[in-house]
Design an enzyme around this catalytic site. Structure first.
Site, mmCIF file in Angstrom:
data_model
loop_
_atom_site.group_PDB
_atom_site.id
_atom_site.type_symbol
_atom_site.label_atom_id
_atom_site.label_comp_id
_atom_site.label_asym_id
_atom_site.label_seq_id
_atom_site.Cartn_x
_atom_site.Cartn_y
_atom_site.Cartn_z
ATOM 1 N N TRP A 141 -4.432 -118.966 36.646
ATOM 2 C CA TRP A 141 -3.926 -119.543 35.780
ATOM 3 C C TRP A 141 -4.585 -120.758 35.103
ATOM 4 O O TRP A 141 -5.063 -121.066 35.587
ATOM 5 C CB TRP A 141 -1.767 -119.469 36.003
ATOM 6 N N GLU A 200 -0.217 -122.413 27.415
ATOM 7 C CA GLU A 200 -0.757 -122.136 28.333
ATOM 8 C C GLU A 200 -2.597 -121.258 28.078
ATOM 9 O O GLU A 200 -2.559 -120.463 28.618
ATOM 10 C CB GLU A 200 -0.322 -120.439 29.714
ATOM 11 N N GLU A 201 -3.248 -121.767 26.977
ATOM 12 C CA GLU A 201 -4.113 -121.535 27.304
ATOM 13 C C GLU A 201 -5.347 -122.352 26.250
ATOM 14 O O GLU A 201 -6.706 -122.578 26.585
ATOM 15 C CB GLU A 201 -4.245 -120.939 25.682
ATOM 16 N N GLU A 425 11.267 -112.267 23.913
ATOM 17 C CA GLU A 425 10.131 -112.952 23.544
ATOM 18 C C GLU A 425 9.846 -113.128 21.813
ATOM 19 O O GLU A 425 9.693 -113.978 20.701
ATOM 20 C CB GLU A 425 9.434 -113.066 24.987
HETATM 21 C C1 NOJ Z 1 -0.422 -115.551 29.848
HETATM 22 C C2 NOJ Z 1 0.900 -116.784 28.892
HETATM 23 O O1 NOJ Z 1 1.954 -117.266 29.434
HETATM 24 C C3 NOJ Z 1 0.704 -116.971 27.286
HETATM 25 O O2 NOJ Z 1 1.535 -117.784 26.594
HETATM 26 C C4 NOJ Z 1 -0.889 -116.812 27.033
HETATM 27 O O3 NOJ Z 1 -1.000 -116.930 25.927
HETATM 28 C C5 NOJ Z 1 -1.411 -115.622 27.444
HETATM 29 N N1 NOJ Z 1 -1.383 -115.823 28.977
HETATM 30 C C6 NOJ Z 1 -2.874 -115.265 26.748
HETATM 31 O O4 NOJ Z 1 -3.164 -116.567 27.728
HETATM 32 C C1 NOJ Z 2 4.802 -117.529 27.714
HETATM 33 C C2 NOJ Z 2 4.818 -118.882 26.981
HETATM 34 O O1 NOJ Z 2 3.208 -118.972 26.225
HETATM 35 C C3 NOJ Z 2 5.162 -120.277 27.833
HETATM 36 O O2 NOJ Z 2 5.291 -121.542 27.187
HETATM 37 C C4 NOJ Z 2 6.126 -119.657 28.827
HETATM 38 O O3 NOJ Z 2 5.881 -120.144 29.211
HETATM 39 C C5 NOJ Z 2 5.918 -118.620 29.693
HETATM 40 N N1 NOJ Z 2 5.458 -117.446 28.623
HETATM 41 C C6 NOJ Z 2 6.643 -117.696 30.221
HETATM 42 O O4 NOJ Z 2 8.119 -117.833 29.684
#
Ligand code: NOJ
Ligand code: NOJ
Length: 574
Positions: A141, A200-201, A425
């Protein structure tokens, strides 16, 4: 003739704004209870869509495939509980106490769970997500994500302040403070380390993360002083000052927006920044730009740049006038799950504007500066910088137009909310069909906070007023040094030399974003770059000819930047 035409069109506009406002009125009243139920359905142990979640654990969404969101994220949970704590402490919903106490117990447990980011004392607090039975998620992650502990402590401090005001200081000191302190110490000690951003990127520094870290330490230092925890007060407030200083460095003056991340190689326009303005909103801080208040000129300028970046890229925005609301997403380059508009982004834009309207109304005036001029010009092409008192027609027409603009973003979410009121979402860029995770807890929470702001409700102040940064503070998180690169390279007409390399300032080895060098002293090609001090750097020059890239031969060039002072590098093309 001219007069009457103008009158007709003005009436036409008013009629449609009026229709929109009543659509939004009715959407907020039907969607509000649905959104609230949607939030509660996703909280253990008894939420109807979160079976298996431990007490107080917030699932991100019940979706288990594509994407699998049946986990608990510290960020989502903390933002959701901030909303619930605000509702409870303001008296809007007095039934939430047991949920709040469960949340605190659940988060206190999660703090202690050893996970891939570490233990409670070695970095584990930066872990972004856990299994819903409070065990560690051990898959790959984007970790750590350092906004989590900051957001969690902001929620708990908000609750603590209310408890103190209601004669329960001993519970705060004995039970809440030890939990809050773990998160605040983590923020104090790690804020100047890189982090994955809220999406998260991108692993770099991130505006949203820095801003909520600042808020957490500022509020934490005040709480510590209040309950006699004097040993941490100055450490928290010193680092809060340093973060506030660093925050200013994200500003990109032309064309006037906050760059969301220091890395990532994107344009930097990102809902990250709009979310920042609503989550650091303090109704007592006026339109202060230092803390990026919603009505500050820089936050308004930023909002326009962010919104405009989506006008051309989603088909559902086709044909919408340049001064009207459009669907917006995380950032224009997004491809995740289709890279569509997000409900929480639409609501965030509306919320920032409603927050701004609240403050202007409290202050009895609004000010247009050179920086916010392009924002205000959308609503009045003749506007000029200046302060407009609430008794002036300009104030009335601007605030009416801005409220309509804000309502337009809610109307956009409303238009693409399915008949049952469920909020996923995303909604697709092509036709607005809800997509990606269903029943996203954060989508529901974002609707509720936007509706509250629309109704003029605000959260407790957090101490953002009258903060300033010293003009000599160092705005860079880590020290940087200037480096001049010169390369002697013979080229032919049509060829250009670019520099690319291993750090963000050298575009992370991008060839399309690489830095164009100047040939003013041909055959010496030259550029000056600001690089992190005392850091090992690898780089290469590339020749680009009509899009075709030729790399220098291997190996990469390598050097370590100095601690201070200017460095000049003289190379010969290989
Ligand atoms: C899962 C993350 O929750 C999301 O925010 C992100 O865009 C994708 N992985 C791709 O990295
Ligand atoms: C992807 C989003 O980018 C992130 O901000 C979020 O925490 C997760 N999904 C879970 O909702």
């Amino acid at each position: 003739m001219w007069r009457s035409l103008r009158l007709v069109s003005a009436l036409g506009l008013c009629a449609s704004a009026f229709a929109q406002s009543s659509t939004v009125d009715s959407y907020t009243s039907t969607e509000s209870p649905i959104a609230k139920a949607g939030v509660l359905a996703n909280i253990g142990p008894s939420g109807v869509k979160s079976s298996g979640a431990y007490p107080g654990v917030v699932i991100a969404s019940p979706s288990t495939t594509d994407p699998d969101y049946l986990y608990t994220w510290v960020r989502d949970s903390s933002l959701v509980f901030k909303m619930l704590i605000d509702q409870y402490t303001s008296g809007q919903d007095t039934t939430l106490r047991a949920h709040i106490d469960n949340f605190i117990a659940a988060e206190a447990n999660l703090q202690q769970v050893t996970n891939p980011s570490g233990t409670v004392s070695t970095g584990g607090l930066g872990e972004p997500k856990f299994n819903i039975n409070e065990t560690a998620f051990t898959g790959a992650w984007g970790r750590p994500q350092r906004d989590g502990p900051a957001l969690r402590s902001i929620s708990m401090i908000t609750y603590a302040n209310w408890l103190i005001a209601n004669n329960n200081e001993s519970y705060v000191t004995d039970s809440l403070w030890p939990i809050i302190k773990l998160d605040l110490d983590y923020v104090m000690n790690n804020w100047n380390e890189t982090t994955f951003d809220l999406w998260e990127e991108v692993d770099s520094s991130s505006f949203f993360t820095s801003a909520v870290q600042h808020r957490a330490l500022r509020q934490g230092s005040a709480l510590a002083a209040e309950i006699g925890q004097s040993s941490v007060v100055s450490g928290y407030s010193t680092q809060a000052d340093n973060i506030l200083c660093f925050l200013q460095s994200y500003w990109n003056p032309s064309p006037g927006f906050m760059t969301a991340n220091t890395g990532g190689g994107r344009s930097g326009r990102d809902a990250n920044t709009v979310l920042t303005s609503i989550h650091v909103f303090d109704v007592e801080a006026g339109c202060d730009g230092v803390t990026f208040q919603p009505c500050s000129d820089i936050a308004l300028s930023n909002l326009k740049v962010y919104v405009d970046s989506f006008r051309e890229i989603y088909s559902i925005n086709g044909g919408i006038r340049a001064d009207q609301a459009v669907a917006t997403g995380r950032y224009p380059e997004d491809v995740y799950q289709g890279g569509n508009p997000w409900y929480l982004a639409s609501f965030a834009v509306a919320e920032q504007l409603y927050d701004a309207l609240i403050v202007w109304s409290n202050e009895g005036s609004l000010t247009v500066t050179d920086v916010s001029f392009p924002f205000f010009q959308q609503f009045d092409t003749n506007i000029t910088p200046g302060t407009y008192s609430s008794s002036t027609p300009i104030y009335s027409s601007l605030t009416t137009a801005i409220r309509n603009f804000a309502d337009g973003f809610v109307a956009m979410a409303a238009k693409y909310t399915p008949s049952g009121g469920g909020l996923a979402e995303q909604y697709t860029r092509s036709d607005g069909t809800p997509t990606s995770a269903v029943d996203l807890t954060w989508s529901y929470a974002s609707a509720l906070t936007a509706f509250n702001a629309r109704a003029g409700k605000t959260s407790a102040s957090w101490g953002a007023s009258c903060l300033s940064v010293s003009p000599t503070c160092s705005t860079s998180m880590a020290p940087t040094v200037p480096v001049v690169f010169n390369v002697n390279a013979t080229t032919v007409v049509g060829q250009n030399i670019y520099l690319t390399g291993s750090v963000g300032a050298l575009t992370d080895w991008s060839t399309t974003g690489a830095i164009l060098m100047s040939s003013a002293d041909y055959p010496i090609w030259s550029t000056a770059v600001t690089l992190p001090a005392n850091t090992q750097i690898q780089y290469k020059y590339i020749i680009v000819d009509n899009g075709e890239v030729t790399w220098e031969s291997d190996p990469n060039n390598e050097f370590t930047t100095s601690m201070s002072g200017i460095t000049t590098i003289n190379d010969v093309w290989r």
